[in-house]
Write a protein that holds these residues in place. Sequence first.
Motif, PDB file in Angstrom:
ATOM      1  N   LEU A 156      15.221  38.592  36.890  1.00  0.00           N
ATOM      2  CA  LEU A 156      14.796  39.018  35.435  1.00  0.00           C
ATOM      3  C   LEU A 156      16.034  39.172  34.413  1.00  0.00           C
ATOM      4  CD1 LEU A 156      11.996  41.587  36.422  1.00  0.00           C
ATOM      5  CD2 LEU A 156      12.021  39.192  35.389  1.00  0.00           C
ATOM      6  N   SER A 157      17.392  39.067  34.941  1.00  0.00           N
ATOM      7  CA  SER A 157      18.369  39.292  34.214  1.00  0.00           C
ATOM      8  C   SER A 157      18.652  38.539  33.083  1.00  0.00           C
ATOM      9  CB  SER A 157      19.731  39.281  34.811  1.00  0.00           C
ATOM     10  OG  SER A 157      19.805  37.823  35.536  1.00  0.00           O
ATOM     11  N   PRO A 158      18.109  37.099  33.015  1.00  0.00           N
ATOM     12  CA  PRO A 158      18.050  36.530  31.787  1.00  0.00           C
ATOM     13  C   PRO A 158      17.201  37.188  30.517  1.00  0.00           C
ATOM     14  CG  PRO A 158      17.670  35.040  33.537  1.00  0.00           C
ATOM     15  CD  PRO A 158      17.660  36.337  34.050  1.00  0.00           C
ATOM     16  N   GLU A 159      16.089  37.517  30.960  1.00  0.00           N
ATOM     17  CA  GLU A 159      15.313  38.490  29.860  1.00  0.00           C
ATOM     18  C   GLU A 159      15.999  39.388  29.282  1.00  0.00           C
ATOM     19  OE1 GLU A 159      14.067  36.765  32.410  1.00  0.00           O
ATOM     20  OE2 GLU A 159      12.940  35.309  31.411  1.00  0.00           O
ATOM     21  N   VAL A 160      16.646  40.190  30.274  1.00  0.00           N
ATOM     22  CA  VAL A 160      17.052  41.649  29.866  1.00  0.00           C
ATOM     23  C   VAL A 160      18.478  40.914  28.949  1.00  0.00           C
ATOM     24  CG1 VAL A 160      18.478  43.597  30.577  1.00  0.00           C
ATOM     25  CG2 VAL A 160      16.736  43.013  32.021  1.00  0.00           C
ATOM     26  N   GLU A 161      19.054  40.139  29.237  1.00  0.00           N
ATOM     27  CA  GLU A 161      20.183  39.661  28.315  1.00  0.00           C
ATOM     28  C   GLU A 161      19.657  39.383  27.141  1.00  0.00           C
ATOM     29  OE1 GLU A 161      22.546  36.838  30.256  1.00  0.00           O
ATOM     30  OE2 GLU A 161      22.351  37.590  32.307  1.00  0.00           O
ATOM     31  N   ARG A 162      18.839  38.524  27.080  1.00  0.00           N
ATOM     32  CA  ARG A 162      17.876  38.390  25.908  1.00  0.00           C
ATOM     33  C   ARG A 162      17.508  39.591  24.927  1.00  0.00           C
ATOM     34  NH1 ARG A 162      13.255  38.113  23.863  1.00  0.00           N
ATOM     35  NH2 ARG A 162      12.241  38.217  26.034  1.00  0.00           N
ATOM     36  N   LEU A 163      17.015  40.407  25.438  1.00  0.00           N
ATOM     37  CA  LEU A 163      16.416  41.685  24.827  1.00  0.00           C
ATOM     38  C   LEU A 163      17.752  42.372  24.243  1.00  0.00           C
ATOM     39  CD1 LEU A 163      13.612  42.712  27.135  1.00  0.00           C
ATOM     40  CD2 LEU A 163      13.513  41.941  24.844  1.00  0.00           C
ATOM     41  N   MET A 164      18.948  42.428  24.883  1.00  0.00           N
ATOM     42  CA  MET A 164      20.004  43.154  24.406  1.00  0.00           C
ATOM     43  C   MET A 164      20.566  42.563  22.840  1.00  0.00           C
ATOM     44  SD  MET A 164      23.577  44.249  26.559  1.00  0.00           S
ATOM     45  CE  MET A 164      22.354  44.803  27.943  1.00  0.00           C
ATOM     46  N   ARG A 165      19.956  41.471  22.535  1.00  0.00           N
ATOM     47  CA  ARG A 165      20.439  41.183  21.232  1.00  0.00           C
ATOM     48  C   ARG A 165      19.264  41.357  20.127  1.00  0.00           C
ATOM     49  NH1 ARG A 165      21.380  36.835  24.701  1.00  0.00           N
ATOM     50  NH2 ARG A 165      23.871  36.235  24.896  1.00  0.00           N
ATOM     51  N   SER A 166      18.182  42.145  20.681  1.00  0.00           N
ATOM     52  CA  SER A 166      17.021  42.599  19.739  1.00  0.00           C
ATOM     53  C   SER A 166      17.401  43.378  18.544  1.00  0.00           C
ATOM     54  CB  SER A 166      16.108  43.318  20.754  1.00  0.00           C
ATOM     55  OG  SER A 166      14.979  43.666  19.712  1.00  0.00           O
ATOM     56  N   ARG A 167      16.590  43.488  17.771  1.00  0.00           N
ATOM     57  CA  ARG A 167      16.687  44.142  16.505  1.00  0.00           C
ATOM     58  C   ARG A 167      16.483  45.410  16.534  1.00  0.00           C
ATOM     59  NH1 ARG A 167      15.403  40.075  11.368  1.00  0.00           N
ATOM     60  NH2 ARG A 167      17.003  38.493  11.853  1.00  0.00           N
ATOM     61  N   GLU A 168      15.496  45.819  17.518  1.00  0.00           N
ATOM     62  CA  GLU A 168      14.980  47.064  17.712  1.00  0.00           C
ATOM     63  C   GLU A 168      15.825  48.155  18.456  1.00  0.00           C
ATOM     64  OE1 GLU A 168      12.036  47.938  16.374  1.00  0.00           O
ATOM     65  OE2 GLU A 168      11.296  46.063  15.603  1.00  0.00           O
ATOM     66  N   VAL A 169      16.037  49.210  17.725  1.00  0.00           N
ATOM     67  CA  VAL A 169      17.089  50.239  18.518  1.00  0.00           C
ATOM     68  C   VAL A 169      16.652  50.638  19.544  1.00  0.00           C
ATOM     69  CG1 VAL A 169      18.091  52.231  18.115  1.00  0.00           C
ATOM     70  CG2 VAL A 169      17.944  50.923  16.110  1.00  0.00           C
ATOM     71  N   ASN A 170      15.157  51.075  19.929  1.00  0.00           N
ATOM     72  CA  ASN A 170      14.890  51.515  21.108  1.00  0.00           C
ATOM     73  C   ASN A 170      14.920  50.487  22.055  1.00  0.00           C
ATOM     74  OD1 ASN A 170      14.090  54.083  20.128  1.00  0.00           O
ATOM     75  ND2 ASN A 170      12.153  53.548  19.384  1.00  0.00           N
TER      76      ASN A 170
END
Length: 903
Positions: A156-170
């Motif tokens: 699941l690390s690829p999904e976590v890396e992608r979410l780290m670029r998200s715009r949502e602060v939380n």
Amino acid sequence: MDTVEKIVEDFASDIAMSSFSGTRLRDMIRAIRACKTAAEERAVVRRECAAIRTSISENEPHLRHRNMAKLMFIHMLGYPTHFAQMECLKLIAAAGFPEKRVGYLGLMLLLDERQEVLMLVTNSLKQDLNHPNQFIVGLALCALGNICSAEMARDLSPEVERLMRSREVNTKKKTALCSIRIVRKVPDLAENFMALAASLLKEKHHGVLISAIQLCTELCKASKDALEYLRKNCIEGLVRILRDVSNSSYAPEYDVSGIADPFLHIRALKLMRILGQGDADCSEYMNDILAQVATKTESNKNAGNAILYECVQTIMGIEATSGLRVLAINILGRFLSNRDNNIRYVALNMLMRAITVDALAVQRHRTTILECVKDADASIRKRALELVFLLVNDTNVKPLSKELIDYLNIADPDFKGDLTAKICSIVEKFSQDKLWYLDQMFKVLSLAGSHVKDDVCHALIVVLSNASELQGYSVRSLYKALQAYGKQGSLVRVAVWCIGEYGEMLVNNVGMLDGEEPVTATESDAVDAVEVALNRHSADVTTGAMCLVALLKLSSRFPSASERVRQIVGRNKENVVLELQQRSIEFSSIMQKHQSIRSSLLERMPVLDEASYLVKRATATQATISADKLALAVTPGGLKLSNGVAKPPSAPLVDLLDLSSDDAPASTIASTTTPNDFLQDLLGIGGVSSSTAGVPSTASTDILMDLLSIGSSPSQNGTPVVGHPGQAESKPIPAAPEAIDLLGSLSSSTPVSEIKATSALPQAMDLLDGLSSSTSVSGLEKTAHPSITAFQSPTLKITFDFKRQPGNPRETTIHATFTNLTSSTFTDFIFQAAVPKFIQLRLDPASGNTVPANGNGSVTQGLNVTNNQQGQKPLAMRIRMSYKANGEERLEQGQVSNFPSGL
């Protein structure tokens, strides 16, 4: 627990559980809390669990979330809930947020990473991480950050890396926290998060910043490459964060007691310490902001003190300038004046580490530190005393020791032991002249003599023996101290020894120093002082024995008081303590029947060899330090035990040493010096205390060796104690009156295989009523055995050389040699051995703990074994060696079964 209950209870209300049949969550909680006994509670839980099992078996989806809420509460009470783990997965797979919330909450509570069921939830987590609803994504990230296993982290690390670029602060915040768990589980993935973590430090939201800093800290611990990358790319961002938060205006959401976000302050300072450690460029870049934080932060609030303490730790941990270090130490000095004991304690701890960095700056706060030694809190007193001990040097030893000795008079009894030990160490280590040393030791003996250890008294007597010009001054000072502080045990022992040796100097005021007041003491006064000490300390065998010896010597130095001394000694002929009774009888016999040799027998002791004593004491101290380390935990690499130190048998060691089913391993005996044998050392008696089965130890009963037994030690239960281990054979005792063993064969120090009476001595030499002291020793021959290779592996070789003890065929001395066959040096080398129960084993300290590489040198160690079934069973031994090679801990073990026959 209350927060979880509230969440679950609110959820139960939201979905209108009351519309379903069965017990509601709040009703179950109310019923459990109403139980008065544990049995009633168990009955309620069993009833609810039975209802939940029924609901699960009937597959009632509308009750699944309510059952899970009840199961979480039951789990928190400590009851098993494993039967409902699959229900968590079904709730997580549901489409709605309320069901997923309860499902993920149950997943984190009821399961952990070791459960095989957890692998089934990986696909659901992946789907939820890609869900368009940020709250569902947050649930998945929270669960993954709590129970993620190594396999899940890789998947699941690829999904976590992608979410780290998200715009949502939380989402960013939770992603950073989840990444910490992933990096801990799979350090190889650290390189995937380095750039992302550095980019998060540019955010403005404090929650994201704290999470990003924590992630950077974890990356530095997991990978050296990540540490170097973050040093190049994060220092500027950290400095900016600290400057912004320090200069920021009031923000109610981040304010704590008037301090803007102390948590962010502390996290940033900790990361700075990691990045700046050992790196001069990074440290130089941090100096200005650290100085700003140290000077602008208020110290009247706990939050401010926490920031200052972390700032001091960072300054001391990096390559800071000397001015910045002085500023940090001054902050710690202010902490010492704080009313809060916790703040003072952490300041003392930090100063102990800072003294190695800048001792001069710490010395400026010496007065405040000395005040802490007198603090009412015991923890602060002990820590301050340790710090004072580190502060002492040649220039300040006199004022510091004076302050400590003055406080000794009013110190708490519980603290006097530690304080006395530190004062004695300081005085011995930094004594500039013998007169100052003696004065300080006499003061310590007078104020806390009951807390002074025997080895300190021994050292003092050795110094007195070598300071001929100060012997008269010393005996007069001790006589006066004995009159005023006669209850101090160690003072009494040293004083009566000196009075017995130098009594005539006391009476005649010999060796007066400039400015010293003469002491008016008669021969009778000297005898009175020893008699009072004997009567007052009759319960102390050591002190009583020393008093009797002093009286015997005074009978020779003061002929006019000889009759009175004989009467005093004679009163102890019926003493219930066997040691004192025996001495009284022997001494009375000497004074009554052997006047011709008494004066030569009781001459003043020769000067003790101070150099050899210091060597012996250093060896004994090292053995004591090694024994103190026995409580250290066992690491996977091996046992952290010093060479020659016995360890009580434990279950893993018994398995290792299982030589046979009926022969349990015997614990090895550490070769240490008992604290009560200092008079043996004074008399040059080289006795070795050997503990054997069935023979009681002589350390407690025969504390004082018979002063009249020349080079001998008393035997117990007919088993002689070897006085000279290195002696291969003994010659007949010369027929000279002065050299005769006055106690005869009662205190022979050498095992005798053939005793022949010698009639060449005059009948008058039979000093103790027919107990002949003339013995000849024969038949003691050295038996040689070939050397053996006891152990050899590709890395290590051990050889044994043997030497039989004269007169005791069961006892063998083994000389072990350890040779390193590799190209890497072995450090922290530890050798252990164990034997069956019919063998006694003693390990001597090793010659060192570093084995040079390529056989360029070796380490040696002595072993002494006694085979109680010699001739019936051969020697057998299990050995274990632990060491470090290139920083890696290694452990080798084996069994030695090729001992020469006859041992």
